[in-house]
Design an enzyme around this catalytic site. Structure first.
Site, PDB file in Angstrom:
ATOM      1  N   ARG A 157      67.906  -9.817 -64.993  1.00 13.63           N
ATOM      2  CA  ARG A 157      67.359 -10.721 -63.959  1.00 13.63           C
ATOM      3  C   ARG A 157      65.881 -11.023 -64.128  1.00 13.63           C
ATOM      4  NH1 ARG A 157      70.599  -7.609 -60.441  1.00 13.63           N
ATOM      5  NH2 ARG A 157      72.656  -8.575 -60.278  1.00 13.63           N
TER       6      ARG A 157
ATOM      7  N   LYS B 122      59.056 -23.816 -68.285  1.00 14.84           N
ATOM      8  CA  LYS B 122      60.417 -24.341 -68.496  1.00 14.84           C
ATOM      9  C   LYS B 122      60.997 -23.629 -69.706  1.00 14.84           C
ATOM     10  CE  LYS B 122      60.361 -29.037 -66.668  1.00 14.84           C
ATOM     11  NZ  LYS B 122      60.463 -30.476 -67.022  1.00 14.84           N
TER      12      LYS B 122
ATOM     13  N   GLU C 182      53.270 -35.543 -78.242  1.00 15.50           N
ATOM     14  CA  GLU C 182      53.052 -34.980 -76.897  1.00 15.50           C
ATOM     15  C   GLU C 182      51.580 -35.123 -76.487  1.00 15.50           C
ATOM     16  OE1 GLU C 182      55.487 -34.054 -74.907  1.00 15.50           O
ATOM     17  OE2 GLU C 182      57.040 -32.938 -75.994  1.00 15.50           O
TER      18      GLU C 182
ATOM     19  N   LYS D  46      48.186 -30.334 -68.297  1.00 12.80           N
ATOM     20  CA  LYS D  46      49.500 -29.765 -67.964  1.00 12.80           C
ATOM     21  C   LYS D  46      49.365 -28.716 -66.865  1.00 12.80           C
ATOM     22  CE  LYS D  46      53.966 -28.397 -69.250  1.00 12.80           C
ATOM     23  NZ  LYS D  46      55.020 -28.296 -70.221  1.00 12.80           N
TER      24      LYS D  46
ATOM     25  N   GLU E 120      59.158 -29.221 -60.436  1.00 11.43           N
ATOM     26  CA  GLU E 120      59.481 -30.627 -60.697  1.00 11.43           C
ATOM     27  C   GLU E 120      60.197 -31.306 -59.532  1.00 11.43           C
ATOM     28  OE1 GLU E 120      60.366 -31.632 -64.850  1.00 11.43           O
ATOM     29  OE2 GLU E 120      61.824 -33.063 -64.085  1.00 11.43           O
TER      30      GLU E 120
ATOM     31  N   ARG F  32      55.561 -33.590 -61.515  1.00 17.48           N
ATOM     32  CA  ARG F  32      55.793 -32.993 -62.836  1.00 17.48           C
ATOM     33  C   ARG F  32      56.740 -33.845 -63.676  1.00 17.48           C
ATOM     34  NH1 ARG F  32      56.814 -26.694 -64.696  1.00 17.48           N
ATOM     35  NH2 ARG F  32      57.078 -27.224 -66.883  1.00 17.48           N
TER      36      ARG F  32
ATOM     37  N   ASN G 201      57.829 -36.117 -68.327  1.00 19.37           N
ATOM     38  CA  ASN G 201      59.025 -36.490 -69.086  1.00 19.37           C
ATOM     39  C   ASN G 201      58.943 -37.917 -69.629  1.00 19.37           C
ATOM     40  OD1 ASN G 201      60.225 -33.992 -68.471  1.00 19.37           O
ATOM     41  ND2 ASN G 201      60.858 -34.759 -66.472  1.00 19.37           N
TER      42      ASN G 201
ATOM     43  N   HIS H 126      61.094 -39.021 -72.482  1.00 13.34           N
ATOM     44  CA  HIS H 126      62.025 -37.930 -72.798  1.00 13.34           C
ATOM     45  C   HIS H 126      63.487 -38.277 -72.548  1.00 13.34           C
ATOM     46  CE1 HIS H 126      58.451 -35.633 -73.451  1.00 13.34           C
ATOM     47  NE2 HIS H 126      59.081 -34.482 -73.560  1.00 13.34           N
TER      48      HIS H 126
ATOM     49  N   HIS I 204      65.589 -37.617 -75.572  1.00 15.85           N
ATOM     50  CA  HIS I 204      66.657 -36.609 -75.612  1.00 15.85           C
ATOM     51  C   HIS I 204      67.974 -37.241 -76.062  1.00 15.85           C
ATOM     52  CE1 HIS I 204      64.536 -33.624 -72.624  1.00 15.85           C
ATOM     53  NE2 HIS I 204      63.999 -33.629 -73.817  1.00 15.85           N
TER      54      HIS I 204
ATOM     55  N   HIS J 116      61.815 -33.325 -82.052  1.00 14.70           N
ATOM     56  CA  HIS J 116      61.607 -33.674 -80.644  1.00 14.70           C
ATOM     57  C   HIS J 116      60.440 -34.672 -80.490  1.00 14.70           C
ATOM     58  CE1 HIS J 116      61.369 -33.199 -76.307  1.00 14.70           C
ATOM     59  NE2 HIS J 116      60.093 -32.878 -76.413  1.00 14.70           N
TER      60      HIS J 116
HETATM   61  P1  NAD Z   1      60.023 -25.798 -83.564  1.00 16.34           P
HETATM   62  O1  NAD Z   1      59.912 -24.666 -82.666  1.00 16.34           O
HETATM   63  O2  NAD Z   1      61.332 -26.090 -84.203  1.00 16.34           O
HETATM   64  O3  NAD Z   1      58.927 -25.617 -84.712  1.00 16.34           O
HETATM   65  C1  NAD Z   1      58.834 -26.583 -85.716  1.00 16.34           C
HETATM   66  C2  NAD Z   1      59.030 -25.976 -87.113  1.00 16.34           C
HETATM   67  O4  NAD Z   1      57.812 -25.398 -87.540  1.00 16.34           O
HETATM   68  C3  NAD Z   1      60.082 -24.894 -87.221  1.00 16.34           C
HETATM   69  O5  NAD Z   1      60.726 -25.025 -88.471  1.00 16.34           O
HETATM   70  C4  NAD Z   1      59.263 -23.605 -87.201  1.00 16.34           C
HETATM   71  O6  NAD Z   1      59.907 -22.569 -87.867  1.00 16.34           O
HETATM   72  C5  NAD Z   1      58.018 -24.030 -87.946  1.00 16.34           C
HETATM   73  N1  NAD Z   1      56.786 -23.348 -87.589  1.00 16.34           N
HETATM   74  C6  NAD Z   1      56.372 -22.990 -86.344  1.00 16.34           C
HETATM   75  N2  NAD Z   1      55.099 -22.577 -86.404  1.00 16.34           N
HETATM   76  C7  NAD Z   1      54.728 -22.622 -87.688  1.00 16.34           C
HETATM   77  C8  NAD Z   1      53.501 -22.352 -88.364  1.00 16.34           C
HETATM   78  N3  NAD Z   1      52.388 -22.023 -87.719  1.00 16.34           N
HETATM   79  N4  NAD Z   1      53.465 -22.492 -89.702  1.00 16.34           N
HETATM   80  C9  NAD Z   1      54.569 -22.915 -90.375  1.00 16.34           C
HETATM   81  N5  NAD Z   1      55.732 -23.246 -89.801  1.00 16.34           N
HETATM   82  C10 NAD Z   1      55.797 -23.093 -88.466  1.00 16.34           C
HETATM   83  O7  NAD Z   1      59.584 -27.173 -82.859  1.00 16.34           O
HETATM   84  P2  NAD Z   1      58.435 -27.559 -81.827  1.00 16.34           P
HETATM   85  O8  NAD Z   1      58.101 -28.950 -82.145  1.00 16.34           O
HETATM   86  O9  NAD Z   1      57.369 -26.545 -81.791  1.00 16.34           O
HETATM   87  O10 NAD Z   1      59.189 -27.485 -80.424  1.00 16.34           O
HETATM   88  C11 NAD Z   1      60.200 -28.398 -80.086  1.00 16.34           C
HETATM   89  C12 NAD Z   1      61.015 -27.816 -78.964  1.00 16.34           C
HETATM   90  O11 NAD Z   1      60.188 -27.652 -77.818  1.00 16.34           O
HETATM   91  C13 NAD Z   1      62.168 -28.700 -78.529  1.00 16.34           C
HETATM   92  O12 NAD Z   1      63.318 -27.921 -78.412  1.00 16.34           O
HETATM   93  C14 NAD Z   1      61.748 -29.218 -77.183  1.00 16.34           C
HETATM   94  O13 NAD Z   1      62.834 -29.491 -76.353  1.00 16.34           O
HETATM   95  C15 NAD Z   1      60.917 -28.083 -76.675  1.00 16.34           C
HETATM   96  N6  NAD Z   1      59.961 -28.440 -75.631  1.00 16.34           N
HETATM   97  C16 NAD Z   1      59.928 -27.665 -74.516  1.00 16.34           C
HETATM   98  C17 NAD Z   1      59.019 -27.928 -73.524  1.00 16.34           C
HETATM   99  C18 NAD Z   1      58.938 -27.023 -72.334  1.00 16.34           C
HETATM  100  O14 NAD Z   1      58.220 -27.363 -71.374  1.00 16.34           O
HETATM  101  N7  NAD Z   1      59.579 -25.892 -72.349  1.00 16.34           N
HETATM  102  C19 NAD Z   1      58.120 -29.014 -73.655  1.00 16.34           C
HETATM  103  C20 NAD Z   1      58.182 -29.779 -74.797  1.00 16.34           C
HETATM  104  C21 NAD Z   1      59.103 -29.481 -75.787  1.00 16.34           C
HETATM  105  N1  GLY Z   2      57.527 -30.863 -70.909  1.00 18.65           N
HETATM  106  C1  GLY Z   2      57.864 -31.237 -69.573  1.00 18.65           C
HETATM  107  C2  GLY Z   2      57.478 -30.223 -68.567  1.00 18.65           C
HETATM  108  O1  GLY Z   2      57.014 -29.154 -68.885  1.00 18.65           O
HETATM  109  O2  GLY Z   2      57.648 -30.473 -67.403  1.00 18.65           O
END
Ligand code: NAD
Ligand code: GLY
Length: 371
Positions: A120, A142, A184, A226, A236, A240, A244, A247, A251, A264
């Site tokens: 939990r 999130k 972003e 942010k 949200e 907030r 998006n 997005h 998505h 992404h």
């Molecule tokens: P990712 O986590 O896939 O990382 C991108 C790539 O870079 C991967 O292959 C990873 O292994 C590699 N990598 C990471 N750091 C590295 C480094 N320093 N050196 C070398 N390689 C490295 O992708 P991302 O773009 O970081 O994240 C995308 C994800 O984030 C999506 O799933 C998206 O939905 C999510 N997201 C979430 C939120 C949220 O608020 N939670 C907001 C925006 C995006």
């Molecule tokens: N990336 C959208 C949010 O955090 O609300």
């Protein structure tokens, strides 16, 4: 001792964001935010070789274990979360354990969701190593994973204990991932910060070439934006949702192409252009703004058209399953100008269909515009 660059102000769930160089192995930072002796570092195969050994060494005073996942969006599944639970159970980790998400947004979202749900809820620390994760996903709580039928469909709000964003980690990031993160960054300018949009426009080549001062400034500025939005609307209920922008379209693109085919950041860049086109069609956004928006994305080498292999109908079908659909009504983030995004539910659906028809039928012929 490194001081926080800023704090996400959420009452008893408030937490600091550390944004600096050479902090990823700062033992005192972790000591301050880890509870108990048990620590599990969750990372992926691309990030681990660069940063895992040093972090394990830093945390050698704890009972520190690790789990290295295969990389990429296709791993953002409940099965992967189950593999984290398995390890936590095998290692007999109790409620007073801390998970550390070392990696990009994929690792952060998966590890955060495991932390939100294991017994939990246990503490977790975000150590974002991509630009996208440093400016967006590591902040705000999130967490979650994808469903085959929809992106981020399973999740929870769970705030980290702190975020440790070491700018030096961006030096090992592949160029395509850096550019995806810039989508972003540009988003924050489009939402409510026209001055920052102009700053990014001016400093784009410095950001693309990893110029340290510009990058640090961009990450801190995005995190300030942010943190402010999250502090005013953690769950949200309103504002907030502006985060998006692009997005819902993005998505749909990620899902239609297969998770991980379009990154992404790439998908939301094209998504923000679709949001701009629709805003123009509704008479909200002045037409010349689209060229300005596209020009920044194109100079960051990001797509400004949706994928050629997708149809407007695919997009509409996938959008109808979006989390922003309530009682059959889809809230979209639209724009009245650069830095003037707004939420809308009462748009004319036939204009949306028409906009997507022309954007998607133009896509095949416009691939060169994406290059
Ligand atoms: P990712 O986590 O896939 O990382 C991108 C790539 O870079 C991967 O292959 C990873 O292994 C590699 N990598 C990471 N750091 C590295 C480094 N320093 N050196 C070398 N390689 C490295 O992708 P991302 O773009 O970081 O994240 C995308 C994800 O984030 C999506 O799933 C998206 O939905 C999510 N997201 C979430 C939120 C949220 O608020 N939670 C907001 C925006 C995006
Ligand atoms: N990336 C959208 C949010 O955090 O609300």
């Amino acid at each position: 001792m490194t001081e926080p660059a800023l704090t996400v102000d959420l009452g008893e769930r408030s937490y600091p964001l550390y944004i600096d160089s050479q902090i990823i192995s700062s033992e005192s930072l972790y000591r301050k935010h880890i509870s108990g002796r048990n620590v599990l570092i969750v990372t992926d195969e691309n990030t681990a070789p660069h940063y895992l050994p040093a972090l394990q060494e830093t945390l050698s005073g704890f009972n520190c274990n690790r789990l290295v996942l295969p990389p990429g969006e296709s791993q953002k599944t409940l099965d992967t979360v189950a593999s984290i639970y398995d390890q936590l159970m095998r290692d007999r980790f109790d409620r007073n354990s801390t998970l550390i998400a070392l990696g990009g947004g994929v690792v952060g979202d998966i590890c955060g969701f495991a932390a939100a749900t294991y017994q939990r809820g246990v503490r977790f620390v975000q150590v974002p190593t991509t630009l996208l994760a440093q400016v967006d996903s590591s902040v705000g709580g999130k967490t979650g994973v994808n469903h085959p039928l929809g992106k981020n469909m399973i999740g929870a709000f769970h705030q980290p204990a702190c975020v440790i964003a070491d700018m030096d980690t961006l030096t090992t990031l592949p160029a395509r991932e850096l550019k995806a993160g810039l989508a972003e960054v540009i988003k924050y300018g489009l939402i409510d910060d026209a001055e920052f949009f102009q700053w990014v426009d001016k400093n784009l080549s410095g950001l693309l070439s990893l110029e340290a001062t510009s990058l640090r400034q961009a990450v801190a500025h995005c995190c300030e934006n942010k943190a402010r939005i999250v502090a005013s609307d953690e769950r949200e209920k309103g504002k907030r949702a502006l985060l998006n922008l692009g997005h819902t379209f993005g998505h749909a693109i990620e899902n239609a192409c297969g998770y991980g085919v379009w990154l992404h950041g790439e998908a939301i860049a094209a998504g923000m252009c679709l949001a701009a086109q629709f805003s123009i069609a509704l008479g909200q956004l002045p037409e010349p703004d689209l060229a300005i928006i596209k020009s920044v994305f194109q100079r960051a080498d990001l797509p400004v058209q949706p994928p050629a292999e997708m149809t407007a109908q695919d997009c509409l079908n996938l959008m109808s399953r979006d989390k922003k659909v309530k009682d059959n009504i889809l809230t979209l983030v639209l724009m009245k100008g650069i830095g003037r995004a707004f939420l809308s539910t009462d748009y004319d659906r036939s204009i949306l269909e028409h906009t997507l028809d022309s954007a998607f039928s133009g896509a095949a012929g416009c691939l060169s515009e994406n290059e």
